[in-house]
Motif scaffolding. Sequence first.
Motif, PDB file in Angstrom:
ATOM      1  N   LYS A   1       0.753  -1.306  -0.014  1.00 26.07           N
ATOM      2  CA  LYS A   1       0.014  -0.066   0.118  1.00 26.07           C
ATOM      3  C   LYS A   1       0.828   1.210   0.021  1.00 26.07           C
ATOM      4  O   LYS A   1       0.643   2.262  -0.721  1.00 26.07           O
TER       5      LYS A   1
ATOM      6  N   ARG B   1      -2.690   8.130  -4.536  1.00 20.37           N
ATOM      7  CA  ARG B   1      -2.099   6.531  -4.474  1.00 20.37           C
ATOM      8  C   ARG B   1      -1.601   6.008  -5.562  1.00 20.37           C
ATOM      9  O   ARG B   1      -0.950   4.999  -5.879  1.00 20.37           O
TER      10      ARG B   1
ATOM     11  N   GLN C   1      -9.050   5.151   8.373  1.00 15.18           N
ATOM     12  CA  GLN C   1      -9.528   4.853   9.688  1.00 15.18           C
ATOM     13  C   GLN C   1      -8.323   4.719  10.796  1.00 15.18           C
ATOM     14  O   GLN C   1      -8.642   4.505  11.942  1.00 15.18           O
TER      15      GLN C   1
ATOM     16  N   ARG D   1     -14.606   5.150  13.667  1.00 11.94           N
ATOM     17  CA  ARG D   1     -14.621   4.374  12.383  1.00 11.94           C
ATOM     18  C   ARG D   1     -15.902   4.267  11.636  1.00 11.94           C
ATOM     19  O   ARG D   1     -15.948   4.274  10.665  1.00 11.94           O
TER      20      ARG D   1
ATOM     21  N   ASP E   1     -10.781  -6.722   0.666  1.00 11.49           N
ATOM     22  CA  ASP E   1      -9.941  -5.522   1.244  1.00 11.49           C
ATOM     23  C   ASP E   1      -8.523  -6.085   1.655  1.00 11.49           C
ATOM     24  O   ASP E   1      -8.593  -7.162   1.804  1.00 11.49           O
ATOM     25  N   ASP E   2      -7.707  -5.046   2.156  1.00  7.92           N
ATOM     26  CA  ASP E   2      -6.523  -5.491   2.472  1.00  7.92           C
ATOM     27  C   ASP E   2      -6.514  -5.858   3.913  1.00  7.92           C
ATOM     28  O   ASP E   2      -6.084  -7.045   4.228  1.00  7.92           O
TER      29      ASP E   2
ATOM     30  N   THR F   1     -11.998  -2.899  12.590  1.00 12.44           N
ATOM     31  CA  THR F   1     -13.209  -2.828  13.470  1.00 12.44           C
ATOM     32  C   THR F   1     -14.433  -3.820  12.685  1.00 12.44           C
ATOM     33  O   THR F   1     -15.447  -4.082  13.237  1.00 12.44           O
TER      34      THR F   1
ATOM     35  N   THR G   1     -15.693  -0.761   7.823  1.00 12.88           N
ATOM     36  CA  THR G   1     -15.539  -0.605   6.195  1.00 12.88           C
ATOM     37  C   THR G   1     -16.443  -1.694   5.657  1.00 12.88           C
ATOM     38  O   THR G   1     -17.189  -1.418   4.828  1.00 12.88           O
TER      39      THR G   1
HETATM   40  O1  LIG Z   1     -12.318  -2.530   9.738  1.00 12.23           O
HETATM   41  P1  LIG Z   1     -12.019  -0.974   9.786  1.00 12.23           P
HETATM   42  O2  LIG Z   1     -11.969  -0.457  11.113  1.00 12.23           O
HETATM   43  O3  LIG Z   1     -13.014  -0.137   8.919  1.00 12.23           O
HETATM   44  O4  LIG Z   1     -10.562  -0.817   9.180  1.00 12.23           O
HETATM   45  C1  LIG Z   1     -10.078  -1.427   7.764  1.00 12.23           C
HETATM   46  C2  LIG Z   1      -9.978  -0.324   6.689  1.00 12.23           C
HETATM   47  O5  LIG Z   1      -8.930   0.844   7.220  1.00 12.23           O
HETATM   48  C3  LIG Z   1      -7.962   0.777   6.210  1.00 12.23           C
HETATM   49  O6  LIG Z   1      -8.549   1.873   5.132  1.00 12.23           O
HETATM   50  P2  LIG Z   1      -8.469   3.394   5.470  1.00 12.23           P
HETATM   51  O7  LIG Z   1      -9.789   3.970   5.372  1.00 12.23           O
HETATM   52  O8  LIG Z   1      -7.552   3.794   6.698  1.00 12.23           O
HETATM   53  O9  LIG Z   1      -7.860   3.842   4.048  1.00 12.23           O
HETATM   54  P3  LIG Z   1      -6.591   3.294   3.524  1.00 12.23           P
HETATM   55  O10 LIG Z   1      -6.911   2.630   2.282  1.00 12.23           O
HETATM   56  O11 LIG Z   1      -5.569   4.838   2.727  1.00 12.23           O
HETATM   57  O12 LIG Z   1      -5.558   2.645   4.248  1.00 12.23           O
HETATM   58  C4  LIG Z   1      -7.922  -0.528   5.748  1.00 12.23           C
HETATM   59  O13 LIG Z   1      -7.559  -0.371   4.235  1.00 12.23           O
HETATM   60  C5  LIG Z   1      -9.538  -0.744   5.603  1.00 12.23           C
HETATM   61  O14 LIG Z   1     -10.165  -0.291   4.233  1.00 12.23           O
END
Ligand SMILES: O=P(O)(O)OC[C@H]1O[C@H](OP(=O)(O)OP(=O)(O)O)[C@H](O)[C@@H]1O
Length: 239
Positions: free
Chosen positions: A91, A133, A167, A175, A202-203, A207, A210
């Motif tokens: 990332k 990004r 997040q 969140r 997702d990566d 919690t 998302t």
């Molecule tokens: O389960 P959660 O508590 O929702 O957290 C997980 C999310 O947090 C990060 O994204 P972020 O919104 O930080 O954006 P990024 O892709 O820029 O890291 C990650 O890529 C997930 O999408």
Amino acid sequence: MAAGLGLVYPPTCPGCGAATAEPHALCATCWSGLHLIERPFCERLGTPFALDLGTGSLISPKAIADPPVFERARAVALYDGTARDLVHRLKYGDRLDLSHTMARMMTAAGRDLLTDTDLVVPVPLHVLRLWRRRFNQAALLARAIARQSGKPCDVRALNRVRATRPQVGLTRHQRSLNLQGAFRVSEAARMRIAGRRILLVDDVTTTGATGNAAARALLRAGATGVDLLTFATVTGEPL
Ligand SMILES: O=P(O)(O)OC[C@H]1O[C@H](OP(=O)(O)OP(=O)(O)O)[C@H](O)[C@@H]1O
């Protein structure tokens, strides 16, 4: 040809860059730093139990007290050690090539979900973050998982219509608030979602905010069910 290329470009570990025998394979040190999630785990959240509770379908107290919007979540590993390094390199280190190795592990960890999947959909980035990004790590993973499993992938099905704060650094409650109304399925994509069972990719899950917000938007658009597959998962509280 492959053997010849191996002499010129010897295979290296995707985790640390050390020489390895096989291409795309982790070295022994990185492998031992990967805390794989194996049964017994919660069938809803995919999080491991500290104790071996025997066989059968087990649901954690957390999933019973606060059921997620998505039906089932699975992840390859806990978000620490090698798993965190791989996610960060992909990332923030522009190591897009890692998505193939990570997706291979995700395809294996998510095989029970993939059996039921009609369509693979990545968690989208807002257009501004995508522009900054230059790639969406979730879309790279989703495309590779779809290719490896022979399932269709739709990277445009779901849109992030609000530019949410990252997040990272937010509490559980923050969140969830941060993601409210963040995702939408466009009118044009509704017919591709309606009546389909979706595998959301997702990566990382921390919690589940998302995953929940994205699953809610997909279900509102008529998806018959949504499962969540990530490379890593955090088992403790954020912050
Ligand atoms: O389960 P959660 O508590 O929702 O957290 C997980 C999310 O947090 C990060 O994204 P972020 O919104 O930080 O954006 P990024 O892709 O820029 O890291 C990650 O890529 C997930 O999408």
